[in-house]
Design an enzyme around this catalytic site. Structure first.
Site, PDB file in Angstrom:
ATOM      1  N   GLU A 144       0.849  -1.188   0.000  1.00 25.94           N
ATOM      2  CA  GLU A 144       0.000   0.000   0.000  1.00 25.94           C
ATOM      3  C   GLU A 144       0.891   1.247   0.000  1.00 25.94           C
ATOM      4  OE1 GLU A 144      -4.083   1.521   2.118  1.00 25.94           O
ATOM      5  OE2 GLU A 144      -2.520   0.773   3.429  1.00 25.94           O
ATOM      6  N   MET A 279       0.323  -2.675   8.831  1.00 26.23           N
ATOM      7  CA  MET A 279      -0.319  -2.775   7.515  1.00 26.23           C
ATOM      8  C   MET A 279      -1.281  -3.953   7.510  1.00 26.23           C
ATOM      9  SD  MET A 279      -0.845  -1.799   4.479  1.00 26.23           S
ATOM     10  CE  MET A 279      -1.993  -2.663   3.394  1.00 26.23           C
ATOM     11  N   GLU A 280      -2.516  -3.663   7.051  1.00 27.77           N
ATOM     12  CA  GLU A 280      -3.615  -4.631   7.153  1.00 27.77           C
ATOM     13  C   GLU A 280      -3.673  -5.626   6.000  1.00 27.77           C
ATOM     14  OE1 GLU A 280      -5.372  -1.008   4.926  1.00 27.77           O
ATOM     15  OE2 GLU A 280      -3.893  -1.366   6.490  1.00 27.77           O
ATOM     16  N   HIS A 313      -7.439  -1.300  15.015  1.00 25.90           N
ATOM     17  CA  HIS A 313      -7.518  -0.602  13.722  1.00 25.90           C
ATOM     18  C   HIS A 313      -7.247  -1.572  12.575  1.00 25.90           C
ATOM     19  CE1 HIS A 313      -6.699   3.174  11.248  1.00 25.90           C
ATOM     20  NE2 HIS A 313      -6.157   2.229  10.485  1.00 25.90           N
ATOM     21  N   GLU A 314      -6.172  -2.347  12.688  1.00 25.10           N
ATOM     22  CA  GLU A 314      -5.792  -3.250  11.586  1.00 25.10           C
ATOM     23  C   GLU A 314      -6.778  -4.404  11.425  1.00 25.10           C
ATOM     24  OE1 GLU A 314      -3.571  -2.071   9.681  1.00 25.10           O
ATOM     25  OE2 GLU A 314      -2.931  -0.540  11.104  1.00 25.10           O
ATOM     26  N   HIS A 317      -9.897  -3.231   9.629  1.00 25.99           N
ATOM     27  CA  HIS A 317      -9.732  -3.086   8.183  1.00 25.99           C
ATOM     28  C   HIS A 317     -10.210  -4.323   7.418  1.00 25.99           C
ATOM     29  CE1 HIS A 317      -7.998   0.724   7.206  1.00 25.99           C
ATOM     30  NE2 HIS A 317      -6.925   0.578   7.958  1.00 25.99           N
ATOM     31  N   GLU A 336      -9.549   4.478   6.183  1.00 19.94           N
ATOM     32  CA  GLU A 336      -8.784   4.927   7.344  1.00 19.94           C
ATOM     33  C   GLU A 336      -9.610   5.667   8.383  1.00 19.94           C
ATOM     34  OE1 GLU A 336      -6.212   3.523   7.763  1.00 19.94           O
ATOM     35  OE2 GLU A 336      -5.459   2.985   5.784  1.00 19.94           O
TER      36      GLU A 336
END
Length: 891
Positions: A144, A279-280, A313-314, A317, A336
């Protein structure tokens, strides 16, 4: 190449997006890694749907060597392209020209390719780990936003989803991980081929591969999802906290969205070198080691909280971003903003005692700060160049995005909002969506047409400041765009207004849909629900004193409030009498500070307000107060240097009450918020030069040097001690700096190293700062950790840091990716506050600007000019010296 073909290829240059001749449906990807030579080779076979007759196929490639290319149609006819043209530069595309027309229908494109494992923390990159004292290489991906194309030729756009079947050749002793579970492994001498199951449809930026040596721990959820945490060898116990969080988060989101987690497993991997925080990647979340690994003794309360939010958060996603993906990067905030907002919701469910929604105000405040700049951008931002995408991973997409979501949630109510999001996820699962798709679902579920209201907040820059006046029993509201420059913006918003009158049981809500509006509050002023005695039983003076008005209750709206003088005075009294909630006390201070920076209010007004926070003990309020203290000291160093010492004394007086309450050492069973508070308060007292605190900090640091496990210096207070030591360091007395370097070199955990790096550039001696900057670029500091050193820079070191940046710019630009470039620019340039320096910086970058940091540079220069304007305004305040002296003497 023939001229005609050249012209045909020219048509594909300078395009924002790929042509839609062909749409990929699945990738069969084979990668062979050579970790000694740091190279890789591979083959990709892409099942395509040709949707219009074409002689060209155009896809993304960057820094790859393309060898063999072929295309086989559904009739098993194979075509070789007559032209294979790689356009690196601005375009990052591979153009394949065929003599024959490729017919509409299905086919397979095959490409053999090779490339280098780069050291720049993007694409398929190499990083190092230490095994038995020996440095060894491992491989990680970070795709990403647009770096899958560095690993394999692909249609590298989020809307072009496909399935992925991946196999990798790796040394047999290493672990290979990807998005899906391992289906099979085959050993051939010392090389093993690892075959992964085919994935569901996903975007290229979510493909992930990690190859290295790890220990792991695992747990299986009630729904049968296998969750694993991969840690450096010997440190698997440090992954337990994150593992527990992930299992809980999966359950929370499955229930909230009424949609199961879409994959059979979830791996979370601690990576030794990583440009972002995490990073997801679908089913394979990668993290910095210090964000995933938790140590009971060495991790601070702040890091425990941050880890919880990031993991939430991840994991979130996997619904908002991975299962339902934005159609194009213009809608990045759908990923986001939502993941940020819902990570706080999950954290609140897991740790209600943390009162995390009060700390969410920091997100809102950061979003408000950036969005008041002329160089801001709308939440939905046009993206015209692949490399400029990286610039919108910023406070607007994450923080304004999440704050606007919270405002909408408050307006609609929790239940309606949850049902809307659940329906949205179900409707667009496995697909792509735009912002308007979400608004349509919410409108359908709520029965309210929210499109026009929300377009104001997502399609244009900025937000309003609401000016409030009172006359008799009427409140007058007027909105105008708030800009830190003091200029008049022409924006108009539909604003959900909430207001309290003298008590939280007396509230009104309404939509401000025009430039100005009046509100009759007579029923609240003369309400029968008064405690003890009603307003009309009191004389007018007493009535006025209790008649406080707080607009934007709990700071749930994304706007600022400016009160007329008499209302502001009553609010100050209400804060002093502890009538307001912590979030509202935060809001009043944050708004006043912002108005002061914009030269809408004098610094003396801000200082008079700060004075009523002397007895404050709530963490989020004190944290904001400390932050404002730092900013005022910083600007005063340029504006009114003669007043700096008195200002520091005033700020010390503000904080002594809370420092005496908390003490240096933790108390068994104390709250998480107390631990957070202790770290911030003692760091501030040290920074402002409180003699007693400084001496204590240095003594406790000495205890740490003698015993690394001393109870006298907890993870929460170490930074205060490090700064105290550095403030006493100079070229002629280097002991403190050398001691910190020694601690860094001897530390064997990332939890110990990070706080040390955050401090080493904070010395007031420019020569020591220069040493710290050169140390930062040495082999002793990983590239990913550079940002910690930069974050510690202070105004005393700005000239030497700027000179150093200019001298090293070519090296820095060639070596580091966009995320790190942004840190160099922001942390060094924004230390200045003069128009002359802004012009010097502009001149330096005229010939050096690049799409990956254009916006970031403009924002930094604007911030310098805003501060220059504030400096001039402060210098005009004739009554300021007298007020500062009075406040400094007040105990």
């Amino acid at each position: 190449m023939e001229t005609k073909t050249k012209q045909s290829i020219e048509q594909f240059k300078g395009q924002t997006r790929l042509p839609k001749f062909a749409i990929p449906t699945s990738y069969d990807l084979y990668l062979k890694l050579d970790l000694t030579a740091c190279t890789f080779s591979g083959t990709v076979q892409v099942n395509l749907n040709i949707i219009e007759h074409t002689k060209f196929l155009v896809l993304n490639v960057l820094e790859l060597d393309v060898h063999q290319v072929w295309f086989t149609n559904s009739n098993h006819q194979t075509y070789k392209p007559c032209d294979v043209v790689v356009l690196n530069g601005e375009d990052e595309i591979l153009v394949l020209g065929f003599d024959e027309v490729l017919s509409v229908g299905d086919g397979v494109l095959g490409i053999e390719f090779s490339g280098a494992l780069n050291p720049h923390l993007k694409g398929l990159y190499k990083c190092t780990y230490v095994d038995g004292g020996v440095k060894k290489n491992m491989a990680v991906t970070q795709f990403e936003a647009v770096d899958a194309r560095r690993c394999f030729p692909c249609w590298d756009e989020p809307a072009l989803k496909a399935t992925f079947k991946i196999r990798i050749d790796v040394p047999s002793e290493l672990t290979a991980l990807s998005n899906m579970p391992v289906a099979d492994e085959k050993l051939n001498e010392n090389i093993k081929t690892v075959y992964f199951e085919e994935s569901p449809v996903m975007s290229t930026y979510l493909v992930g591969v990690v190859v290295g040596v790890f220990d792991h721990i695992e747990e299986t959820t009630a729904d049968g999802i296998k969750v694993r945490v991969y840690c450096p060898v010997g440190k698997s116990d440090k992954g337990k906290f994150a593992l527990n969080l992930a299992v809980k988060a999966l359950d929370i989101f499955t229930r909230y969205f009424s949609t199961p987690y879409p994959l059979p497993k979830l791996d979370m991997v601690a990576v030794p070198e990583f440009s972002g925080g995490a990073m997801e990647n679908y089913g394979l979340i990668t993290y910095r080691e210090n964000i995933l690994l938790y140590d009971d003794l060495l991790s601070s309360a702040n890091m425990k909280q941050f880890l919880t939010i990031v993991v939430s958060h991840e994991v979130a996603h996997h619904w908002f971003g991975n299962l339902v993906t934005m159609e194009w990067w213009s809608h990045l905030w759908l990923n986001e903003g939502f993941a940020t907002w819902i990570s706080y919701m999950a954290t609140d469910i897991m740790f209600p005692e943390w009162k995390i929604w009060t700390q969410f105000l920091r997100q809102t405040a950061d979003g408000l700060r950036m969005d008041a700049m002329e160089q801001s951008h709308p939440i939905e931002v046009e993206v015209h160049h692949a490399r400029s995408i990286e610039e919108i991973f910023d406070d607007i997409s994450y923080k304004k995005g999440s704050a606007v979501i919270r405002m909408l949630q408050g307006y609609l109510g929790d239940d309606t909002f949850q049902k809307s999001l659940s329906l949205y996820i179900k409707r667009y699962a496995g697909k792509n969506a735009k912002t308007e798709d979400l608004w349509c679902v919410i409108s359908e579920e709520s029965g309210l047409q929210i499109n026009s209201m929300m377009d104001d907040w997502t399609k244009k820059n900025g937000y309003p400041v609401i000016s409030v006046k009172s006359k008799d029993d009427i409140l007058e509201f007027e909105q105008s765009q708030f800009l830190s420059s003091g200029l008049c913006g022409d924006g108009l918003w539909i604003v959900p207004i909430t207001v309290s009158i003298g008590s939280y049981i007396k509230c009104k809500t309404f939509l401000l849909e025009k430039k100005s509006q009046k509100l009759d509050i007579s029923e609240l002023v003369h309400s029968p629900h008064q405690n003890k005695s009603t307003f009309n039983e009191k004389n007018e003076e007493e009535c006025d004193e209790h008649f406080w008005v707080k607009v934007n209750i709990e700071q749930s709206g994304f706007y600022r409030v400016k009160y007329e003088d008499k209302l502001a005075a009553r609010l100050r009294k209400a804060i002093e009498s502890n009538c307001l909630s912590a979030t509202d006390k935060f809001g009043v201070l944050d708004d006043t500070y912002a108005l002061c920076v914009a030269c809408e209010q004098p610094l003396s007004s801000l200082l008079s307000l700060m004075d009523v926070y002397r007895k404050e003990l709530d963490f989020i309020v004190l944290s904001k107060l400390i932050n404002v203290c730092y900013k005022v000291v910083e600007i005063s160093g340029d504006a009114v240097p003669d007043l700096v010492n008195d200002l520091k004394q005033f700020f010390i007086n503000l904080l002594l009450f809370s420092s005496e309450k908390s003490g240096w050492e933790s108390i068994p069973g104390e709250s998480h918020l107390n631990a957070l508070l202790r770290g911030e308060v003692f760091l501030a007292l040290v920074t402002f030069g409180h003699d007693k605190t400084n001496k204590e900090a240095v003594q406790r640091f000495q205890a740490l040097l003698n015993d690394r496990n001393t109870p006298l210096l907890s993870a929460d207070t170490r930074k205060a001690a490090y700064i105290a030591v550095l403030l006493n360091t100079s070229t002629t007395n280097r002991n403190g700096f050398e001691s910190l370097l020694k601690l860094y070199r001897e530390a064997d955990t990332v939890q110990e190293k990070e706080p040390l790096l955050r401090c080493i550039a904070s010395c007031p001696d420019p020569n020591i700062v220069l040493e710290a900057l050169n140390f930062m670029l040495s082999e002793e500091v990983r590239d990913q950790d550079i940002l910690y050193v930069l974050a510690g820079l202070r105004s005393e070191g700005r000239e030497v840091a700027w000179r150093w940046l200019k001298e090293n710019w070519d090296l820095i630009f060639s070596k580091y990716g966009a995320i790190l470039l942004h840190q160099f620019i922001t942390y060094i340039l924004t230390l200045f506050c003069s128009n002359e320096k802004a012009e010097e910086i502009e001149e330096f970058f005229v010939s050096r600007v690049h799409p990956s940091f254009t916006r970031n540079l403009k924002q930094s220069i604007e911030e310098i000019r805003l501060k220059a304007r504030w400096v001039e305004n402060i210098r005009q305040e004739q009554s300021l010296p007298e007020l500062v002296k009075q406040l400094a003497l007040k105990k």
